[in-house]
Design a protein around this motif. Sequence first.
Motif, PDB file in Angstrom:
ATOM      1  N   ASP A 102       1.126  -1.518   0.446  1.00 47.54           N
ATOM      2  CA  ASP A 102       0.002  -0.225   0.142  1.00 47.54           C
ATOM      3  C   ASP A 102       0.828   1.547  -0.183  1.00 47.54           C
ATOM      4  N   LYS A 103       1.512   2.237  -1.096  1.00 43.97           N
ATOM      5  CA  LYS A 103       1.721   3.009  -1.389  1.00 43.97           C
ATOM      6  C   LYS A 103       1.334   4.612  -0.709  1.00 43.97           C
ATOM      7  N   ALA A 104       0.090   4.165   0.175  1.00 41.77           N
ATOM      8  CA  ALA A 104      -0.286   5.527   0.537  1.00 41.77           C
ATOM      9  C   ALA A 104      -0.413   4.980   2.131  1.00 41.77           C
ATOM     10  N   VAL A 140       4.969  14.716 -13.580  1.00 42.26           N
ATOM     11  CA  VAL A 140       4.264  13.980 -12.709  1.00 42.26           C
ATOM     12  C   VAL A 140       4.686  12.681 -12.709  1.00 42.26           C
ATOM     13  N   VAL A 141       4.090  11.814 -11.653  1.00 47.23           N
ATOM     14  CA  VAL A 141       4.834  10.350 -11.730  1.00 47.23           C
ATOM     15  C   VAL A 141       3.608   9.735 -10.846  1.00 47.23           C
ATOM     16  N   VAL A 142       2.512   8.755 -11.787  1.00 47.24           N
ATOM     17  CA  VAL A 142       1.314   8.237 -10.841  1.00 47.24           C
ATOM     18  C   VAL A 142       1.937   7.315 -11.088  1.00 47.24           C
ATOM     19  N   LYS A 143       1.387   6.346  -9.471  1.00 47.34           N
ATOM     20  CA  LYS A 143       1.094   4.885  -9.591  1.00 47.34           C
ATOM     21  C   LYS A 143      -0.242   4.494  -8.922  1.00 47.34           C
ATOM     22  N   ALA A 144      -0.068   3.221  -9.413  1.00 44.40           N
ATOM     23  CA  ALA A 144      -1.380   2.946  -8.163  1.00 44.40           C
ATOM     24  C   ALA A 144      -0.971   2.311  -7.427  1.00 44.40           C
ATOM     25  N   GLY A 152       3.273  -1.179 -12.024  1.00 42.45           N
ATOM     26  CA  GLY A 152       2.329   0.646 -11.814  1.00 42.45           C
ATOM     27  C   GLY A 152       2.553   1.854 -11.645  1.00 42.45           C
ATOM     28  N   VAL A 153       3.741   1.918 -11.929  1.00 42.68           N
ATOM     29  CA  VAL A 153       3.904   3.696 -11.691  1.00 42.68           C
ATOM     30  C   VAL A 153       3.830   4.050 -13.276  1.00 42.68           C
ATOM     31  N   PHE A 154       3.773   5.281 -13.819  1.00 40.19           N
ATOM     32  CA  PHE A 154       3.868   5.893 -14.811  1.00 40.19           C
ATOM     33  C   PHE A 154       4.802   7.288 -14.817  1.00 40.19           C
ATOM     34  N   VAL A 184      -0.233  10.781  -6.784  1.00 42.28           N
ATOM     35  CA  VAL A 184       0.697  11.477  -7.964  1.00 42.28           C
ATOM     36  C   VAL A 184       1.877  11.949  -7.637  1.00 42.28           C
ATOM     37  N   GLU A 185       2.881  11.968  -7.582  1.00 44.69           N
ATOM     38  CA  GLU A 185       4.243  12.506  -7.142  1.00 44.69           C
ATOM     39  C   GLU A 185       4.972  13.588  -8.094  1.00 44.69           C
ATOM     40  N   ASP A 186       5.555  14.167  -7.294  1.00 46.33           N
ATOM     41  CA  ASP A 186       6.764  15.044  -8.537  1.00 46.33           C
ATOM     42  C   ASP A 186       7.555  13.953  -8.824  1.00 46.33           C
ATOM     43  N   LYS A 187       8.124  13.992  -9.609  1.00 48.46           N
ATOM     44  CA  LYS A 187       8.798  13.411 -10.662  1.00 48.46           C
ATOM     45  C   LYS A 187      10.226  13.818 -10.539  1.00 48.46           C
ATOM     46  N   LEU A 188      11.148  12.769  -9.875  1.00 44.05           N
ATOM     47  CA  LEU A 188      12.555  13.417  -9.093  1.00 44.05           C
ATOM     48  C   LEU A 188      13.282  12.773 -10.497  1.00 44.05           C
ATOM     49  N   LEU A 189      14.370  13.562  -9.919  1.00 49.00           N
ATOM     50  CA  LEU A 189      15.857  13.433 -11.452  1.00 49.00           C
ATOM     51  C   LEU A 189      17.768  13.053 -10.799  1.00 49.00           C
ATOM     52  N   GLN A 191      20.350   9.169 -10.784  1.00 47.28           N
ATOM     53  CA  GLN A 191      20.569   7.925 -10.784  1.00 47.28           C
ATOM     54  C   GLN A 191      19.722   7.027  -9.457  1.00 47.28           C
ATOM     55  N   GLU A 192      19.391   5.701  -9.746  1.00 41.22           N
ATOM     56  CA  GLU A 192      18.213   5.071  -9.148  1.00 41.22           C
ATOM     57  C   GLU A 192      19.810   3.922  -7.880  1.00 41.22           C
ATOM     58  N   VAL A 193      19.706   3.685  -7.128  1.00 38.72           N
ATOM     59  CA  VAL A 193      19.663   2.799  -6.278  1.00 38.72           C
ATOM     60  C   VAL A 193      18.916   1.843  -5.451  1.00 38.72           C
ATOM     61  N   VAL A 281      13.697   8.358  -1.293  1.00 40.34           N
ATOM     62  CA  VAL A 281      12.345   7.036  -1.501  1.00 40.34           C
ATOM     63  C   VAL A 281      11.279   7.174  -2.257  1.00 40.34           C
ATOM     64  N   LEU A 282      11.931   6.270  -3.357  1.00 37.69           N
ATOM     65  CA  LEU A 282      10.475   6.126  -4.202  1.00 37.69           C
ATOM     66  C   LEU A 282       9.873   5.556  -4.212  1.00 37.69           C
ATOM     67  N   GLU A 283      10.283   3.684  -3.598  1.00 41.28           N
ATOM     68  CA  GLU A 283       9.475   2.916  -3.485  1.00 41.28           C
ATOM     69  C   GLU A 283      10.177   2.019  -1.926  1.00 41.28           C
ATOM     70  N   PHE A 284       9.565   1.041  -1.016  1.00 45.34           N
ATOM     71  CA  PHE A 284       9.555   0.244  -0.715  1.00 45.34           C
ATOM     72  C   PHE A 284       9.293  -0.920  -0.950  1.00 45.34           C
TER      73      PHE A 284
HETATM   74  P1  AMP Z   1       8.610   1.741  -7.748  1.00 43.89           P
HETATM   75  O1  AMP Z   1       7.814   0.789  -8.216  1.00 43.89           O
HETATM   76  O2  AMP Z   1       7.591   3.241  -7.728  1.00 43.89           O
HETATM   77  O3  AMP Z   1      10.242   2.219  -7.797  1.00 43.89           O
HETATM   78  O4  AMP Z   1       8.780   2.809  -9.230  1.00 43.89           O
HETATM   79  C1  AMP Z   1       9.300   2.137 -10.455  1.00 43.89           C
HETATM   80  C2  AMP Z   1      10.113   2.703 -10.881  1.00 43.89           C
HETATM   81  O5  AMP Z   1       9.686   4.431 -11.859  1.00 43.89           O
HETATM   82  C3  AMP Z   1      11.204   3.974 -10.061  1.00 43.89           C
HETATM   83  O6  AMP Z   1      13.042   2.462 -10.093  1.00 43.89           O
HETATM   84  C4  AMP Z   1      12.125   5.090 -11.397  1.00 43.89           C
HETATM   85  O7  AMP Z   1      12.706   4.555 -12.286  1.00 43.89           O
HETATM   86  C5  AMP Z   1      10.068   5.319 -11.775  1.00 43.89           C
HETATM   87  N1  AMP Z   1       9.688   6.534 -10.418  1.00 43.89           N
HETATM   88  C6  AMP Z   1       9.003   6.038  -9.598  1.00 43.89           C
HETATM   89  N2  AMP Z   1       8.897   7.311  -8.940  1.00 43.89           N
HETATM   90  C7  AMP Z   1       9.575   8.252  -9.302  1.00 43.89           C
HETATM   91  C8  AMP Z   1       9.406   8.991  -9.233  1.00 43.89           C
HETATM   92  N3  AMP Z   1       9.321  10.572  -7.433  1.00 43.89           N
HETATM   93  N4  AMP Z   1      10.752  10.351 -10.167  1.00 43.89           N
HETATM   94  C9  AMP Z   1      10.582   9.754 -11.271  1.00 43.89           C
HETATM   95  N5  AMP Z   1      11.189   8.818 -11.116  1.00 43.89           N
HETATM   96  C10 AMP Z   1      10.279   7.558 -10.090  1.00 43.89           C
END
Ligand code: AMP
Length: 425
Positions: A102-104, A140-144, A152-154, A184-189, A191-193, A281-284
Amino acid sequence: MNVLLVGSGGREHAIAWRLAQSKKLGKLHIAPGNPGTAQCGRNVDIGSEDVEGLVDFAKSNDIALAVIGPENPLAAGIVDAFERAGIKAFGPCAGAAQLEADKAFAKQIMRSNAIPTAESRAFDTFADAKAYIASRDEPVVVKAAGLAAGKGVFVCDDPADGILAAEKIMIDRIFGDAGNVVIVEDKLLGQEVSILAFVDGRNIYVMETSQDHKPIGDGDTGPNTGGMGAYSPAPIVTEPLMSQIVREVLVPTVDGMNRNSTPYRGVLYAGLMMTQAGPRVLEFNVRFGDPETQPILMRLKSDLLEVMCAVCDGRLDEVTLEWDPRPAVCVVMASGGYPADYEKGKVISGLDAAAEMEDVMVFHAGTAEKDGQIVTAGGRVLGVTAMGATIADAKANAYRAVDMIDFEGAYCRRDIADKAVSPAE
Ligand code: AMP
């Protein structure tokens, strides 16, 4: 000690492979497993979401530890069910698994514990989501909010795309109930780890770093997938940066989960974006990542079963993790057409020759055995993983192995780990 491992992907093959090397292991059962896990133990024909069937099997087969690979059974409360039956289980209880399911919920834990993440809002009607997205003139980033197998992430460059994404999730319901709420969240720029840590409710033991490659195409183009490859370590994470991540993300998350009466035990996976303002954090995720697990476990030298038992018993402070300093790279070979429609049942050749290469492991994911042959049975078919003296060597070894393997329509990205290969290499 007899172990039941739940799951059937590349991650589970990697876990089974390492568990099979433990001095403590008695019998290893994998439910339902795949032809790769069958080389490490005995596959059992019970689905990974059949909680009752799995607990019954464990009770009648003297299982001392259940290890849960995927997120769906964790969210459904499989660990709670094993514990009710008096069997140790590696993974969080359902309450704590909400951190992924539950991302919320995850956003609320982050907000109330000042954990750095993108600004976001949650909506339970399409009309409200649409109005909000239309009011924004930034990407924006839209997530289920629910579980959508990593798809589930656009990431949207303009409001029109964002509205279309919300419509797909909430009106077309492409992820079913997982799309009842959108974030709905802000798009971040940046590198991902991926930072993965063992957590026993109190102690945190960070594993080696890694980075996955979500989009289907080279250069991170095209739709997101479950993951097309990964490498470890991620050189971008310096020691001071890791300390910052532990201090600002992992410690407050574990503390916050305790305060929320949902103590965390298992693997805590933080997907992070290294922005100019610091890690966000993008996700846990509440389990090992797939495919990050393949290169990470390839590098683990310690006894995985001992570490998992220490997590379950709350004595993680008593173990040490030893790592092979050499980098590892995993290249996912997928069925042509994935992540959209693809055909199954294609005969895979070259597996034995690739497996004979030094420092190479071919982890099975979507494979099946048919008439004595290994055939494709899923979108992500194999995780070809190799080590090398440098990340460039590991990459070259992995692709050498990939090039020995073939099946009709086989597809892989050709740029896995390029982000980590320094120009000098
Ligand atoms: P998540 O499953 O939430 O990690 O999202 C899948 C992928 O979507 C991530 O690995 C990122 O590449 C991208 N993403 C998710 N949230 C964002 C964000 N706020 N800004 C930019 N890219 C994101």
